[in-house]
Design an enzyme around this catalytic site. Sequence first.
Site, PDB file in Angstrom:
ATOM      1  N   LYS A 177       0.868  -1.186   0.000  1.00 12.01           N
ATOM      2  CA  LYS A 177       0.000   0.000   0.000  1.00 12.01           C
ATOM      3  C   LYS A 177       0.898   1.227   0.000  1.00 12.01           C
ATOM      4  O   LYS A 177       1.409   1.640   1.033  1.00 12.01           O
ATOM      5  CB  LYS A 177      -0.885  -0.026   1.254  1.00 12.01           C
ATOM      6  CG  LYS A 177      -2.220   0.683   1.123  1.00 12.01           C
ATOM      7  CD  LYS A 177      -2.133   2.160   0.818  1.00 12.01           C
ATOM      8  CE  LYS A 177      -1.855   3.013   2.033  1.00 12.01           C
ATOM      9  NZ  LYS A 177      -1.639   4.439   1.697  1.00 12.01           N
ATOM     10  N   GLU A 252       9.167   1.525  11.101  1.00 12.24           N
ATOM     11  CA  GLU A 252      10.265   2.479  10.917  1.00 12.24           C
ATOM     12  C   GLU A 252       9.613   3.851  10.904  1.00 12.24           C
ATOM     13  O   GLU A 252       8.891   4.180   9.971  1.00 12.24           O
ATOM     14  CB  GLU A 252      11.018   2.155   9.618  1.00 12.24           C
ATOM     15  CG  GLU A 252      12.414   2.718   9.584  1.00 12.24           C
ATOM     16  CD  GLU A 252      12.488   4.025   8.835  1.00 12.24           C
ATOM     17  OE1 GLU A 252      12.312   5.085   9.494  1.00 12.24           O
ATOM     18  OE2 GLU A 252      12.695   3.993   7.619  1.00 12.24           O
ATOM     19  N   CYS A 286      13.292  10.654   7.000  1.00 11.16           N
ATOM     20  CA  CYS A 286      13.105  10.332   8.436  1.00 11.16           C
ATOM     21  C   CYS A 286      14.395  10.497   9.219  1.00 11.16           C
ATOM     22  O   CYS A 286      14.367  10.828  10.390  1.00 11.16           O
ATOM     23  CB  CYS A 286      12.480   8.963   8.653  1.00 11.16           C
ATOM     24  SG  CYS A 286      12.670   7.824   7.323  1.00 11.16           S
ATOM     25  N   GLU A 385       9.060  16.503  14.817  1.00 13.54           N
ATOM     26  CA  GLU A 385       9.547  16.227  13.460  1.00 13.54           C
ATOM     27  C   GLU A 385       8.830  17.150  12.475  1.00 13.54           C
ATOM     28  O   GLU A 385       7.599  17.155  12.400  1.00 13.54           O
ATOM     29  CB  GLU A 385       9.278  14.764  13.095  1.00 13.54           C
ATOM     30  CG  GLU A 385       9.879  14.418  11.746  1.00 13.54           C
ATOM     31  CD  GLU A 385       9.696  12.959  11.367  1.00 13.54           C
ATOM     32  OE1 GLU A 385       8.603  12.414  11.579  1.00 13.54           O
ATOM     33  OE2 GLU A 385      10.652  12.375  10.827  1.00 13.54           O
TER      34      GLU A 385
HETATM   35  P1  ADP Z   1       3.865  10.604   6.426  1.00 16.00           P
HETATM   36  O1  ADP Z   1       4.191  11.496   7.550  1.00 16.00           O
HETATM   37  O2  ADP Z   1       5.038  10.080   5.683  1.00 16.00           O
HETATM   38  O3  ADP Z   1       2.727  11.070   5.570  1.00 16.00           O
HETATM   39  P2  ADP Z   1       2.037   8.688   7.472  1.00 16.00           P
HETATM   40  O4  ADP Z   1       2.340   7.910   8.697  1.00 16.00           O
HETATM   41  O5  ADP Z   1       0.910   9.645   7.489  1.00 16.00           O
HETATM   42  O6  ADP Z   1       3.406   9.319   7.136  1.00 16.00           O
HETATM   43  O7  ADP Z   1       1.830   7.717   6.236  1.00 16.00           O
HETATM   44  C1  ADP Z   1       2.647   6.609   5.960  1.00 16.00           C
HETATM   45  C2  ADP Z   1       1.798   5.537   5.317  1.00 16.00           C
HETATM   46  O8  ADP Z   1       0.829   5.086   6.252  1.00 16.00           O
HETATM   47  C3  ADP Z   1       1.019   5.998   4.100  1.00 16.00           C
HETATM   48  O9  ADP Z   1       0.989   4.960   3.142  1.00 16.00           O
HETATM   49  C4  ADP Z   1      -0.368   6.233   4.671  1.00 16.00           C
HETATM   50  O10 ADP Z   1      -1.391   6.129   3.727  1.00 16.00           O
HETATM   51  C5  ADP Z   1      -0.464   5.112   5.684  1.00 16.00           C
HETATM   52  N1  ADP Z   1      -1.449   5.328   6.753  1.00 16.00           N
HETATM   53  C6  ADP Z   1      -1.923   6.493   7.240  1.00 16.00           C
HETATM   54  N2  ADP Z   1      -2.856   6.267   8.194  1.00 16.00           N
HETATM   55  C7  ADP Z   1      -2.976   4.923   8.320  1.00 16.00           C
HETATM   56  C8  ADP Z   1      -3.769   4.058   9.147  1.00 16.00           C
HETATM   57  N3  ADP Z   1      -4.633   4.534  10.035  1.00 16.00           N
HETATM   58  N4  ADP Z   1      -3.611   2.719   9.000  1.00 16.00           N
HETATM   59  C9  ADP Z   1      -2.725   2.220   8.120  1.00 16.00           C
HETATM   60  N5  ADP Z   1      -1.962   2.973   7.307  1.00 16.00           N
HETATM   61  C10 ADP Z   1      -2.074   4.309   7.406  1.00 16.00           C
END
Ligand code: ADP
Length: 484
Positions: A177, A252, A286, A385
């Site tokens: 995903k 991570e 990161c 961050e």
């Molecule tokens: P970033 O700060 O890099 O946007 P996120 O943690 O928001 O980091 O997103 C990293 C990944 O996690 C993306 O693929 C995002 O769609 C997914 N993501 C965000 N919310 C959820 C959730 N509740 N459950 C699973 N995956 C999620």
Amino acid sequence: MHEDAVRNRLWIGNEWVDAEDGGTFQTINPATGEVITEVASAQAADVDKAVASARGAMAEWRKVNPHKRSQLLWRLADAIEANADELGALETADNGKPYFESRKIDVPSVVEIFRYFAGLADKVQGATIPVAGPFLNYTLREPVGIVGCITPWNFPLSMATWKTAPALACGNVVVLKPAEQTPLTALRLGELAAEVGFPPGVLNVVPGFGETAGAALVRNPDVDAIAFTGSTEVGKIVMREAADTLKKVSLELGGKSPNVVLADADLKSAVRGATSGIFYGKGEVCAAGSRVIVERAIYDDFVEAFAKGASKMTVGDPMDSGTRLGAIVSEEQLERVMSYVEAGKSEGARLVHGGERTDVDGKGNFVTATVFADVEPGMKIAQEEIFGPVAAVIPVDDIEDAIHTANHTIYGLAAGIWTRDIGKAHRIAQEIQAGTVWINTYNQYDAASPFGGYKQSGFGRDLGYQAALDKYTQTKSVWVAVDG
Ligand code: ADP
């Protein structure tokens, strides 16, 4: 851009399919604001379909002998290499990073990682154990099963590779995903895997939003493990949700990595390292060296040189070879970065360079390379961050103060140390709580060297064969009576 490389549907069972409800979302080029394409938006039903496809592929995939698995991974590396220009351009259009970074750094490292793990595929082996009694005891290293990979938008193809290459090498099947901001290279990766001979269902790619597609993957009871890279905030949600079905989780997560400059450092190298440490990848990294911790004896000279280094980070069209700072990935992220610039000013830090929103030909999400000096360790810009090109320079009195300040964070992803004194360097490397420490260098990665976090930067390691075995295999102990 290579228009003919743009894919915009779900990749399930080696076929392009629409989302069942027909839903789509836009993926935008952040350097121009233009919509690149409308991408199918996976909902729970689509994710479940991809998981079922993966489950169906598992028996066949397990029968593929390890040498053949190795060969497939190697061929995929070749295919990525052959399409490097196209993948680099796709990544730059989707993410906004300079083409130089996508094409000359990200894609070659992805090729190297697939090759490295191709080498692991036929070396996943158990052991014979000297147990007491008339028994032969041996272990089998078996795949975990279905691995759900959830990846972020900062290094879309690289992060997809960090997860899928070792997972596939160890004999797992994958549902990937990608981040909703940057799904294009992951989709192309799925297609290239099919082109080189990966069987249907072994690598599925389901773009969609985190709270729908990502959450569905974490909840699906048939998924055995989740390999996640993203924010600490979402990592906590993933871990909580994964508890219901006791998935193996590796995370991570975020960072606020210290880059420590001691008074005896080679100033020129340290400034160069601090500059690339925070501004490489627009600071959307990161491991970005976002806290630059500097001994007072050289503080003023350092700040002056660092501001000068920042001034050389030319903002521009990511496709121009002279561009050093590309476009911030999205309007939302840009606003977040600017809110931290405001926080830095209002908390009393001294802005010595940048801090402005800008544009290229009147378009795009651009911010100038930003340096705050005289930052106190407790300030928001030193604790949270930002994920953008904003450095916080913190003065310290001595080494003890530097170590204490470096560790004064919830995070522990990476750290840099700049000194000519090798003894001091190793001592600090031991005392800093971080998963990676760079001495007199920064942002070095290799397929063979494990990467991951201490503290709230997560757990589990990417890269390196040992980490892959830990994450993507499970051990079975087999007992055989040898004396009836
Ligand atoms: P970033 O700060 O890099 O946007 P996120 O943690 O928001 O980091 O997103 C990293 C990944 O996690 C993306 O693929 C995002 O769609 C997914 N993501 C965000 N919310 C959820 C959730 N509740 N459950 C699973 N995956 C999620």
